[in-house]
Enzyme design. Structure first.
Site, short mmCIF file in Angstrom:
data_model
loop_
_atom_site.label_atom_id
_atom_site.label_comp_id
_atom_site.label_asym_id
_atom_site.label_seq_id
_atom_site.Cartn_x
_atom_site.Cartn_y
_atom_site.Cartn_z
N ASP A 126 0.83 -1.21 0.00
CA ASP A 126 0.00 0.00 0.00
C ASP A 126 0.85 1.25 0.00
OD1 ASP A 126 -2.83 -1.07 0.34
OD2 ASP A 126 -1.85 -2.04 2.03
N ARG A 174 18.34 24.28 -22.86
CA ARG A 174 17.33 23.41 -23.46
C ARG A 174 17.74 23.01 -24.88
NH1 ARG A 174 11.14 25.32 -24.16
NH2 ARG A 174 11.18 25.12 -21.90
N GLU A 212 9.11 14.07 -13.50
CA GLU A 212 10.54 14.08 -13.19
C GLU A 212 10.95 12.96 -12.25
OE1 GLU A 212 9.33 17.93 -14.72
OE2 GLU A 212 8.62 16.80 -12.96
#
Length: 442
Positions: A161, A362, A395
Site C-alpha cells: 500500500d 534546453r 521528473e
C-alpha cells in the site's frame, strides 16, 4: 480449470519462509516480519513455478528480474535467495541488519547476490521495475530476430500500500500503461495495513479503477493466504498479456500465523517469544529451535537452480548461433552486455570553445534528439527500437525509471529537465548515486 500442479513440499516450503523470516527479525530485534509472513505463498509460487533465473550466475543477461519495492519486507527476499541457492548462507541470514552483513535492513544492489535494485524508499522499486521492463522491450526490438528470441524476460515487482501511495509509483504506472509494457507484472500486497495503521485512515481509493484508467490489466486473488492455484493462475494470465502491464491485487493477511495477524502490531516489530512458540507449533516446527530449514524445502527449491542452469545453457548456445548468422548485431549486443563503450566513442563528441555564441541549455539538451521515439508500434508514434523516451512531466518517475534502465544492463540512459524540477526527483537521484547507476542528468 486451473493449470496449477500442487507439490507435496508446497506447504512445508511456505512455512519455512515464514518461520525463517520471523527468526531473522527476532534475532536482530528489529525489522518487519508481517509482510514476509503474508507474502510467503505468492513468493513461493512465483519463484518455484515461473521465475527463470540461475542462482549460480545471478547476472545471466536474460534472467527474469525481480524487484521488492516494499523493501522493508527484505527478510522475505533474503530467505528466498538463501533457499534458492544464491550466495547467501544461513549465517548471513543470522546476521540480518548487522553492520557489514550481506543482509542489510533494505535490499542493496551490488551488495547482496541476486538483488537487482536498491529499494527502501517506497515506490522507487515500482518505478525501477518500469525501467527494467522498458529496457527489455527496447533491446528485444533492436536485437531479436526470427527464430532468435534472445531477450524475452519478464520483470516481476512486489509492492505494498505504501508504494502505491507514493507519487513516484503513480508517475511510473501512468507511463507504463501508455507504453503498453506487457512484460511487467506487479503483485500488490493488499493487506490493508501501512505505517499509519489500517489503510482505512488514509488510503481508501479504488486501486483497481486507478490502474484500469492507466491502461493496465487488473487481476484479483481474494485469498493470498491459502489459494496457491489462484495465485498461480493470476501470474500465468498476467504473463500472457502482451499489450498491457498487469497488476495483481493480492488480498493477504499481514503476519499470517501470528497471534497479531491482520494488525499493525506485526508490521514493523519482532514477534514476542510466546507468539513465536505458537507460530512454530502451528506450522509443525520445533518451537525451541531457530533458523530451521527442512531438507525437503532445500530439495524442492534446488529445482529452481537446475531449471535456471538449463535455460542459461540453452540461451548461451542460441547466442553463439545468433552470432554466426548475425555477426554485426552479435558483436554490438555482447559489447553492450559487457558494459563496454563503442570504439572511438569520444571522437563523436561535439566540440565547444569560449568563442562560440551562447546557447540555451534546453537547446543543448536536444542535440541528441536524432532517433525514433520509444513508443508502442501500435500507436504509430515510434517503435520499441526507438531511444528517445517522452516522459511528459514526470521528473521523479523519470529518474527512477532511468535507474531501472541502467540496472538492466546494456543501456546508459540520460535524462533532462530544468534545474528547479530536479528537486522533484531527488529521491531517485540519491538512490542513483548510492547504487552507482550510470545515469546522466542534463
Amino acid at each position: 480449470m486451473s493449470s496449477f500442479t500442487p507439490h507435496q513440499a508446497d506447504d512445508l516450503s511456505i512455512a519455512t519462509i515464514r518461520t525463517l523470516a520471523v527468526d531473522l527479525v527476532g534475532k536482530a530485534n528489529s525489522g518487519h516480519p508481517g509482510a514476509p509472513m503474508g507474502m510467503a505463498p505468492v513468493a513461493h509460487v512465483l519463484f518455484s513455478r515461473f521465475v527463470n533465473a540461475n542462482p549460480n550466475n545471478s547476472k545471466w543477461f536474460n534472467r527474469d528480474r525481480f524487484v521488492l519495492s516494499n523493501g522493508h519486507a527484505c527478510a522475505l527476499q533474503y530467505v528466498l535467495l538463501h533457499l534458492l541457492g544464491y550466495k547467501l548462507s544461513l549465517d548471513d541470514l543470522k546476521a540480518f541488519r548487522q553492520l557489514d552483513s550481506k543482509t542489510p535492513g533494505h535490499p542493496e544492489a551490488g551488495h547482496t547476490d541476486g538483488i537487482e535494485v536498491t529499494t527502501g524508499p517506497l515506490g522507487q522499486g515500482f518505478a525501477n521495475g518500469v525501467g527494467l521492463a522498458i529496457a527489455q522491450a527496447h533491446l528485444a526490438a533492436v536485437y531479436n530476430r526470427e527464430n532468435f528470441n534472445l531477450i524475452n524476460n519478464f520483470t516481476h515487482v512486489f509492492c505494498g500500500d505504501g508504494c502505491l501511495m507514493e507519487g513516484v509509483a503513480a508517475e511510473a504506472a501512468s507511463l507504463a500503461g501508455h507504453l503498453q509494457l506487457g512484460n511487467l507484472v506487479v503483485i500488490y500486497d493488499d493487506n490493508h495495513i501501512s505505517i499509519d495503521g489500517d489503510t482505512a485512515v488514509a488510503f481508501t481509493e479504488n486501486v483497481d479503477q486507478r490502474f484500469l484508467s492507466y491502461g493496465w490489466q487488473v487481476l484479483h486473488v481474494d485469498d493470498g493466504d491459502h489459494d496457491l492455484a489462484s495465485i498461480s493462475d493470476a501470474i500465468a494470465e498476467a504473463r500472457k498479456e502482451s499489450t498491457k502491464p498487469t497488476i495483481i491485487r493480492l488480498r493477504t493477511t499481514i503476519g499470517y500465523g501470528s497471534k497479531q495477524q491482520g494488525t499493525h502490531g506485526v508490521h514493523g516489530a519482532p514477534l514476542k517469544a510466546d507468539d513465536i512458540v505458537s507460530l512454530k507449533t502451528k506450522f509443525n516446527f520445533a518451537p525451541d529451535q531457530t533458523f530451521q530449514v527442512p531438507q525437503a524445502a532445500y530439495d524442492f527449491y534446488a529445482e529452481f537452480g537446475k531449471r535456471g542452469a538449463e535455460l542459461e545453457a540453452k540461451w548461451n548456445a542460441d547466442l553463439v548461433a545468433y552470432g554466426q548468422k548475425y555477426p554485426a548485431e552479435h558483436a554490438e549486443l555482447t559489447r553492450r552486455i559487457a558494459g563496454e563503450l563503442p570504439a572511438n566513442w569520444e571522437k563523436s563528441l561535439p566540440v565547444y570553445t569560449p568563442a562560440d555564441p551562447a546557447q540555451a541549455s534546453r537547446t543543448l539538451s536536444e542535440i541528441v534528439k536524432a532517433s525514433v521515439d520509444f513508443q508502442p508500434p501500435s500507436t504509430g508514434l515510434g517503435t520499441y527500437a526507438g531511444t528517445y523516451i517522452r516522459y511528459g512531466v514526470r521528473e521523479h518517475g523519470m529518474g527512477a525509471i532511468a535507474n531501472g534502465l541502467h540496472a538492466y544492463g546494456g543501456i546508459i540512459p540520460f535524462v533532462a529537465t530544468f534545474l528547479n524540477f530536479v528537486s522533484y526527483a531527488s529521491g531517485a537521484v540519491r538512490l542513483s548515486a548510492l547504487s552507482g547507476h550510470q545515469v546522466i542528468w542534463v
